[in-house]
Structures are given as C-alpha cells and as structure tokens.
Design a protein around this motif. Sequence first.
Motif, PDB file in Angstrom:
ATOM      1  N   TYR A  88      39.437  35.714  32.904  1.00  0.00           N
ATOM      2  CA  TYR A  88      38.232  34.945  33.195  1.00  0.00           C
ATOM      3  C   TYR A  88      37.139  35.814  33.804  1.00  0.00           C
ATOM      4  O   TYR A  88      37.373  36.939  34.251  1.00  0.00           O
ATOM      5  CB  TYR A  88      38.574  33.769  34.105  1.00  0.00           C
ATOM      6  N   ASN A  89      35.960  35.275  33.872  1.00  0.00           N
ATOM      7  CA  ASN A  89      34.782  36.019  34.294  1.00  0.00           C
ATOM      8  C   ASN A  89      34.768  36.206  35.811  1.00  0.00           C
ATOM      9  O   ASN A  89      34.694  35.244  36.554  1.00  0.00           O
ATOM     10  CB  ASN A  89      33.522  35.264  33.850  1.00  0.00           C
ATOM     11  N   PHE A  90      34.851  37.464  36.254  1.00  0.00           N
ATOM     12  CA  PHE A  90      34.734  37.708  37.689  1.00  0.00           C
ATOM     13  C   PHE A  90      33.509  38.578  37.993  1.00  0.00           C
ATOM     14  O   PHE A  90      33.437  39.241  39.033  1.00  0.00           O
ATOM     15  CB  PHE A  90      36.012  38.356  38.250  1.00  0.00           C
ATOM     16  N   ASN A  91      32.516  38.565  37.097  1.00  0.00           N
ATOM     17  CA  ASN A  91      31.325  39.382  37.310  1.00  0.00           C
ATOM     18  C   ASN A  91      30.741  39.129  38.699  1.00  0.00           C
ATOM     19  O   ASN A  91      30.631  37.986  39.145  1.00  0.00           O
ATOM     20  CB  ASN A  91      30.273  39.061  36.244  1.00  0.00           C
ATOM     21  N   PHE A  92      30.376  40.202  39.385  1.00  0.00           N
ATOM     22  CA  PHE A  92      29.907  40.074  40.766  1.00  0.00           C
ATOM     23  C   PHE A  92      28.537  39.414  40.862  1.00  0.00           C
ATOM     24  O   PHE A  92      28.116  39.011  41.950  1.00  0.00           O
ATOM     25  CB  PHE A  92      29.841  41.451  41.440  1.00  0.00           C
ATOM     26  N   TRP A  93      27.862  39.279  39.731  1.00  0.00           N
ATOM     27  CA  TRP A  93      26.516  38.711  39.743  1.00  0.00           C
ATOM     28  C   TRP A  93      26.504  37.443  38.900  1.00  0.00           C
ATOM     29  O   TRP A  93      26.978  37.429  37.767  1.00  0.00           O
ATOM     30  CB  TRP A  93      25.495  39.712  39.213  1.00  0.00           C
ATOM     31  N   ASP A  94      25.957  36.370  39.470  1.00  0.00           N
ATOM     32  CA  ASP A  94      25.803  35.101  38.769  1.00  0.00           C
ATOM     33  C   ASP A  94      24.477  35.159  38.021  1.00  0.00           C
ATOM     34  O   ASP A  94      23.415  34.932  38.599  1.00  0.00           O
ATOM     35  CB  ASP A  94      25.824  33.956  39.789  1.00  0.00           C
ATOM     36  N   VAL A  95      24.560  35.501  36.746  1.00  0.00           N
ATOM     37  CA  VAL A  95      23.350  35.760  35.968  1.00  0.00           C
ATOM     38  C   VAL A  95      22.462  34.522  35.891  1.00  0.00           C
ATOM     39  O   VAL A  95      21.238  34.599  36.020  1.00  0.00           O
ATOM     40  CB  VAL A  95      23.732  36.255  34.554  1.00  0.00           C
ATOM     41  N   ARG A  96      23.072  33.377  35.704  1.00  0.00           N
ATOM     42  CA  ARG A  96      22.280  32.159  35.530  1.00  0.00           C
ATOM     43  C   ARG A  96      21.498  31.810  36.797  1.00  0.00           C
ATOM     44  O   ARG A  96      20.357  31.356  36.730  1.00  0.00           O
ATOM     45  CB  ARG A  96      23.194  30.998  35.127  1.00  0.00           C
ATOM     46  N   ASN A  97      22.103  32.027  37.953  1.00  0.00           N
ATOM     47  CA  ASN A  97      21.440  31.677  39.215  1.00  0.00           C
ATOM     48  C   ASN A  97      20.701  32.855  39.845  1.00  0.00           C
ATOM     49  O   ASN A  97      20.102  32.698  40.909  1.00  0.00           O
ATOM     50  CB  ASN A  97      22.466  31.126  40.201  1.00  0.00           C
ATOM     51  N   ASN A  98      20.772  34.036  39.179  1.00  0.00           N
ATOM     52  CA  ASN A  98      20.107  35.224  39.698  1.00  0.00           C
ATOM     53  C   ASN A  98      20.477  35.443  41.165  1.00  0.00           C
ATOM     54  O   ASN A  98      19.624  35.643  42.037  1.00  0.00           O
ATOM     55  CB  ASN A  98      18.588  35.116  39.550  1.00  0.00           C
ATOM     56  N   ALA A  99      21.768  35.403  41.422  1.00  0.00           N
ATOM     57  CA  ALA A  99      22.283  35.554  42.775  1.00  0.00           C
ATOM     58  C   ALA A  99      23.689  36.142  42.695  1.00  0.00           C
ATOM     59  O   ALA A  99      24.312  36.150  41.631  1.00  0.00           O
ATOM     60  CB  ALA A  99      22.327  34.194  43.476  1.00  0.00           C
ATOM     61  N   PRO A 100      24.225  36.649  43.804  1.00  0.00           N
ATOM     62  CA  PRO A 100      25.611  37.128  43.783  1.00  0.00           C
ATOM     63  C   PRO A 100      26.564  35.987  43.453  1.00  0.00           C
ATOM     64  O   PRO A 100      26.286  34.813  43.723  1.00  0.00           O
ATOM     65  CB  PRO A 100      25.835  37.642  45.212  1.00  0.00           C
ATOM     66  N   SER A 101      27.687  36.320  42.878  1.00  0.00           N
ATOM     67  CA  SER A 101      28.758  35.336  42.749  1.00  0.00           C
ATOM     68  C   SER A 101      29.321  35.055  44.137  1.00  0.00           C
ATOM     69  O   SER A 101      29.003  35.749  45.109  1.00  0.00           O
ATOM     70  CB  SER A 101      29.851  35.870  41.824  1.00  0.00           C
ATOM     71  N   ASP A 102      30.161  34.047  44.239  1.00  0.00           N
ATOM     72  CA  ASP A 102      30.746  33.703  45.527  1.00  0.00           C
ATOM     73  C   ASP A 102      31.795  34.754  45.899  1.00  0.00           C
ATOM     74  O   ASP A 102      32.858  34.827  45.295  1.00  0.00           O
ATOM     75  CB  ASP A 102      31.374  32.316  45.450  1.00  0.00           C
ATOM     76  N   MET A 103      31.489  35.558  46.885  1.00  0.00           N
ATOM     77  CA  MET A 103      32.357  36.648  47.314  1.00  0.00           C
ATOM     78  C   MET A 103      33.171  36.292  48.558  1.00  0.00           C
ATOM     79  O   MET A 103      33.710  37.168  49.225  1.00  0.00           O
ATOM     80  CB  MET A 103      31.504  37.895  47.593  1.00  0.00           C
ATOM     81  N   THR A 104      33.267  35.007  48.877  1.00  0.00           N
ATOM     82  CA  THR A 104      33.929  34.586  50.115  1.00  0.00           C
ATOM     83  C   THR A 104      35.379  35.036  50.167  1.00  0.00           C
ATOM     84  O   THR A 104      35.849  35.544  51.198  1.00  0.00           O
ATOM     85  CB  THR A 104      33.856  33.053  50.253  1.00  0.00           C
ATOM     86  N   THR A 105      36.111  34.871  49.085  1.00  0.00           N
ATOM     87  CA  THR A 105      37.519  35.260  49.057  1.00  0.00           C
ATOM     88  C   THR A 105      37.677  36.750  49.276  1.00  0.00           C
ATOM     89  O   THR A 105      38.547  37.196  50.037  1.00  0.00           O
ATOM     90  CB  THR A 105      38.142  34.857  47.716  1.00  0.00           C
ATOM     91  N   ILE A 106      36.839  37.525  48.616  1.00  0.00           N
ATOM     92  CA  ILE A 106      36.908  38.983  48.753  1.00  0.00           C
ATOM     93  C   ILE A 106      36.546  39.394  50.168  1.00  0.00           C
ATOM     94  O   ILE A 106      37.202  40.262  50.774  1.00  0.00           O
ATOM     95  CB  ILE A 106      35.989  39.643  47.716  1.00  0.00           C
ATOM     96  N   LEU A 107      35.514  38.790  50.724  1.00  0.00           N
ATOM     97  CA  LEU A 107      35.113  39.090  52.093  1.00  0.00           C
ATOM     98  C   LEU A 107      36.260  38.814  53.057  1.00  0.00           C
ATOM     99  O   LEU A 107      36.549  39.607  53.960  1.00  0.00           O
ATOM    100  CB  LEU A 107      33.880  38.258  52.464  1.00  0.00           C
ATOM    101  N   ASP A 108      36.941  37.695  52.880  1.00  0.00           N
ATOM    102  CA  ASP A 108      38.047  37.330  53.749  1.00  0.00           C
ATOM    103  C   ASP A 108      39.164  38.360  53.660  1.00  0.00           C
ATOM    104  O   ASP A 108      39.741  38.766  54.687  1.00  0.00           O
ATOM    105  CB  ASP A 108      38.559  35.945  53.364  1.00  0.00           C
ATOM    106  N   ALA A 109      39.495  38.798  52.451  1.00  0.00           N
ATOM    107  CA  ALA A 109      40.560  39.784  52.277  1.00  0.00           C
ATOM    108  C   ALA A 109      40.210  41.100  52.960  1.00  0.00           C
ATOM    109  O   ALA A 109      41.057  41.714  53.631  1.00  0.00           O
ATOM    110  CB  ALA A 109      40.825  40.010  50.794  1.00  0.00           C
ATOM    111  N   VAL A 110      38.970  41.556  52.794  1.00  0.00           N
ATOM    112  CA  VAL A 110      38.552  42.820  53.417  1.00  0.00           C
ATOM    113  C   VAL A 110      38.574  42.697  54.935  1.00  0.00           C
ATOM    114  O   VAL A 110      39.017  43.609  55.644  1.00  0.00           O
ATOM    115  CB  VAL A 110      37.160  43.230  52.901  1.00  0.00           C
ATOM    116  N   LYS A 111      38.109  41.570  55.460  1.00  0.00           N
ATOM    117  CA  LYS A 111      38.148  41.354  56.912  1.00  0.00           C
ATOM    118  C   LYS A 111      39.572  41.423  57.453  1.00  0.00           C
ATOM    119  O   LYS A 111      39.796  41.829  58.596  1.00  0.00           O
ATOM    120  CB  LYS A 111      37.538  39.990  57.255  1.00  0.00           C
ATOM    121  N   ARG A 112      40.524  41.013  56.644  1.00  0.00           N
ATOM    122  CA  ARG A 112      41.926  41.020  57.070  1.00  0.00           C
ATOM    123  C   ARG A 112      42.588  42.376  56.866  1.00  0.00           C
ATOM    124  O   ARG A 112      43.793  42.529  57.101  1.00  0.00           O
ATOM    125  CB  ARG A 112      42.700  39.947  56.308  1.00  0.00           C
ATOM    126  N   GLY A 113      41.814  43.364  56.415  1.00  0.00           N
ATOM    127  CA  GLY A 113      42.341  44.712  56.298  1.00  0.00           C
ATOM    128  C   GLY A 113      42.926  45.081  54.960  1.00  0.00           C
ATOM    129  O   GLY A 113      43.664  46.063  54.845  1.00  0.00           O
TER     130      GLY A 113
END
Length: 657
Positions: A88-113
Amino acid sequence: MPRTIRYLTLVAAGIVIAAPPAAAQQRPLLDSAAVAQRFRVEHELESIAVIDRKVMVPMRDGVRLATDIYRPKDASGKVPIIFVRTPYNFNFWDVRNNAPSDMTTILDAVKRGYAYVGQNERGHFYSEGNYDILGPPRTDGYDMIKWLNDQSWANGKVGLIGCSSTAEWQMAVAAMSPPGLATIIPESFGAGVGRVKPYYEQGNWYRGGAVQMLFIDWLYGEQNQVRPTFPANTSQEDLVRESRLFDLGAQMPHVDWMEAFKHLPEQDIIKSVDGPRGIYADSMPVATGGRMIQRTPDDSAWYKGGLYHDDTTINMPGLYFMTWYDVSVGPNLALFNHVRQTSSSKDQYAIIAPTLHCAYKRATENTIVGERSVGDARYDYDALTYGWFDHFLKGENNGLLDTMPHVRYYTMGTNKWQSTDSWPPRGAEPLSFYLSSGGKANTMTGDGVLTPKAPGADKPDGFSYDPLNPVPSYGGNVCCQPGLVGGSMDQRKMEVRPDILVYSTAPLKEGMEVSGPITVTLYVSSDRKDTDFTVKVIDVGPDGTAYNLDETIQRVRYREGYDKQVWMQPGKVYKVALSPMQTSNYFAAGHRIRLEVSSSNFPRFDRNLNTGGHNYDETETQIAHNEVHHSKLYPSGMTITVVKHKPGQVAMAGAGQ
C-alpha cells in the motif's frame, strides 16, 4: 490481504500505517486544522529523527525496492528496528492535500528509541519489478532484513509488524531465519497461510476448495503492472522531490462489484470491468506464473511463492493477532498452534478480538460488529506491542511475559476478555448434536432440530440450488468485498428461503460457553456430479434474533482430499466433513444453537455451477437437487467445544484495559 473499497487503515496494534487502497475514490480534502497538525508532526519528526527517504535497496536479482528510514538523532548507541513492508501507499507526502502524510506512528516509534523502516513491495509505487502476491517476498524479505542488520546504526535486532498484506509475508520469511530478525507481530494474516492442517486454503484463496471471491476486487486495484515508473538512474534527491508531485497511487474507475461478481466466466471478471491484466487470470513473468483463478488447491504454483506451509518451522518469538469476524481466524489459529508445537521458541502468544478484519483499535465502549453489540472490547494494544518490542528488540526485563497468558481471547455474549494457556482452552470438552427432521427443515419455520442422538430413520431434507439464484452473503467472517457488510447480522431475513435448511436446539436450560473449533459432518446426495454445501453457526436469542458466528463451505469434489477430484453419482449418499469453524461465544440460558445448511453463500464464495467442469471458464449452469441425510446410518451432525466454569463463574475477565 485485501482492503475495503473505503480507506483501509492498516492497524498494526500500536503501529498504524495509513494505507488508502489503489481502487479507492479520491479522498476528501483535509480542513486547515488537520493540515496544520500534519505539518507540526512532520516538523517534530524532522527535529528528532535522521530521515532518509526513497532509498532504493537492491534485492538479489537487482530489483530495487523503495524504502523510507527514520531513526533517532540522539541515540546513545545502536538502535533496534521496526520494519513494515506493504503493497500500500506509504508516500511521505499527501499529494492531494499538499501536506505531509500522517507521521504520528513513525514519530511515536522514534521517540521510543526505534528506527522505523517502511518499504513498498516490488511492483508497487516507487518499487521496481513485477508484482506477484506473496511471490518474491521470501527472498525480498530475507534480503531486506539482512540489509538492515548490516547497517552501522543497527543493534542487530529487527522486529516485524503489520496487519493484512503488511503481515502476511512475515511467517514464510521468519521460517528462513534471516540474520537479525528477532520477532514478528503478524495481524489478520490469513492470506499468508498456505497449507496448515486441517486447512488447505493457499492464502485464503480457497475455503473447502471453493474460491473466496474477496481477492478478485482486491487484485483489480493491485495487479496493475503497466504503471508510471522512473528511470533507474534517477537520483534519490530527485525521487524525494518528485514524491511531492506524484505518489503514483492509481485512481481506479468505480465498479459495481456486486454486479461484477456475477459475471461468467469467472476468470473474466476483472476483464469485464476493464481492469488490468495480471496474476489473477493471466500468465505473468513472476515466480508463481500468475493464472491464479485457473489453479487447483494442490497446484505446484502455491509452493513457489511466499506462503507459509506446515513443512517449515518458525523458531523465534511471535505475537499473533486475530479477530472472530475475520475471513481467516481458523487458519490463523491453526498456524499459531502449529508454531507452538514445532518452534524452538516457547514465546508464542495470541490475542483474539471480537471485531472485523484489522479492526482491533476500532473497538469502542459499545463495540458493534455488524448488528450485534459485543460490549466494551477495547484493549491497550500500544502498551502490549511496545512492551513486546522493548523486551525482544531492546532486551529490557520489563516483566511483560511474567503474567502474560499464551492466549487472550474475547468471549461474545459475556463480553469479557479471558485468558488461557492453549487453544482451545484447557479443559474444553466436545459436545455433539445431530441433525433431525421430518423431512421439511427448509426455512426457519421448518421442522429441523439439533438433538443429542442421531434419529433412527432417514428422512432427508432436500432443496434446489440454482447458481443463478444463489443464497446472498449476509454478514459473516468477511473481508474487503465492496457491497458486503461483515459481522453478526440477524439471519431471519435469509431463513425464509426454501434453499436454506435450518436446525436448532431446544432453548438451553443453562448458559454454555462455546470456545474453540466447531466441526460439521454432513451425509449428502445430489443429482449432479459436483456441488457445494455451506453451513453457518448461529446464536438464537429468546426473541428469535439469529446472530451468525462463523461459516464455511465444501466443494464436494474435494471431499476425499485436495490432491484429487472425485465425482458424485446421482442419488448416492456421501460423507462430507467441512473445515472447522472457530468462535468464542456464550449462549445464555434460553438461547438456542442453530445450524444453517445450504449450497451457496455468494459472493463470499464463488458459485459451483454444478457441471463438474473447471468452473472458472464456464458460462453455462445447472440446477442441483441436493439432499442432507440424517439417521444412525447417516449421522449428520455438529460438534462444538464447550468450556465449563466453576459454579457462579461465567467468565474470567482478562487484563483488557
């Protein structure tokens, strides 16, 4: 595995990947507040993570797979890796909304080390190569995990997580023991289970030898190999830049799938809606060769791809997620039990929720599955999955396994989480009922009953099965078919059909927990050389409400095994054992246990055209006159698995919240 025509959020317990399907219609635009939140998350991620996007990682055959890597900037040493691989599409950029994709999950993982790595399967989006459903993932998965393990910043521990198609490749790769792979967390992973006895489904393609049609609409949106690609010498910098312009997500034309599923011949369904050529019906230059609809259950092609079969072992810890109303709960439980019996690692655990496919985190205070309320089925999946990863990837002695049961399951009816050390629960006992009637079990007003003893005389129940007027699928253990609503639905509106036989117990004098396999054996006859028989298990309330629990089917030509086709002779009675169903349900006092029998459940399963031909390439149909026999000579019956509790103890609540 398939997704709905709506967006599917791939729920990986605490790890969630937004993954709109290729066949989805355009997403609605976000409002300004949502866009602003997306930017805030992206900026925070940039502040704490080393970000390396559109890394084209080569596989052993030279095909390169698009990969995004996020790892902590301030790590004091090497870090563990959470690896998520998806079609499935995990592109970091939401082309239709001209905004980043939702990176919340990735942010949480990085915060946890953790380093968080996402990758597209070959033949999808920016990844090169031709797509073969669960074809190359064994080598691709092995090569990628080894590549990650070799990175200078990696601590040598990789964990896999994901739901549906993001999970199904995990088991076969884990059986190869790639260097660095420490644990897996597959969820709703049935399409990765090939032959694991007693199931012979080849990745949920079959059930009892009948085709499960959910893959047809899914492959319509996934098998397109005539797609935009970038030159092989395109730089990483240019790929990242172009990702803001093109996410390469196909916007497929709308299809009325409930009509399309009716098309004959079956092998031309995708063609009939002007879908792309591909592995469903066409020969393709991939490991398994394509032509999936033309295969038989024992075709050698099923063993050339990425399915997990029971001739291999998984010798690493695993946390397996399943749901009672998923298409694959039976094969999933069979695989879990197989791994527990054969693995050198005793750290094998399962959790079974009362929801639809990949819908774990959609449970609420009042969880409705179809039409039935199953109560507060919420669970703290984030704590569980990160506790698991912290233990197996970081080596933390966090006590997670000290009190964790090997199986945590939700019982509908009492609406409680329960715990056991095995499946079925230890101490569970079989209880058998036999079909009986005066020969008129048709419809819910007929005379069909379930009794403790088989009747003495045979008074068979007959009905006509017309492939052009099949029993419609209504609720059930389904996934990913537009127009079908899964879950538990009141079946009374279906039970007025004369081609449905209905058998019920008397109202129960005491409540009964049924947790474990449900097996059905029928003695049947037909005037056709081949036909199907379907069954559905139902909880009937005192008010008559009839909620379905599980369902299955058997193509009679495969009654003696899936390596042979044996035809019926008119009027001769044959024993047909259907594949086991699974549930955990409390039948309260006053409720009845019901079994429906018919010959179709469409389009959940494809129709047997009753000709004895290939079925997939036929346009002509025949009506079958089928009978179910029940007597001491022909003891058609159902065996359930009953869990007995101490007096006054209906269910033991687990640590749900």
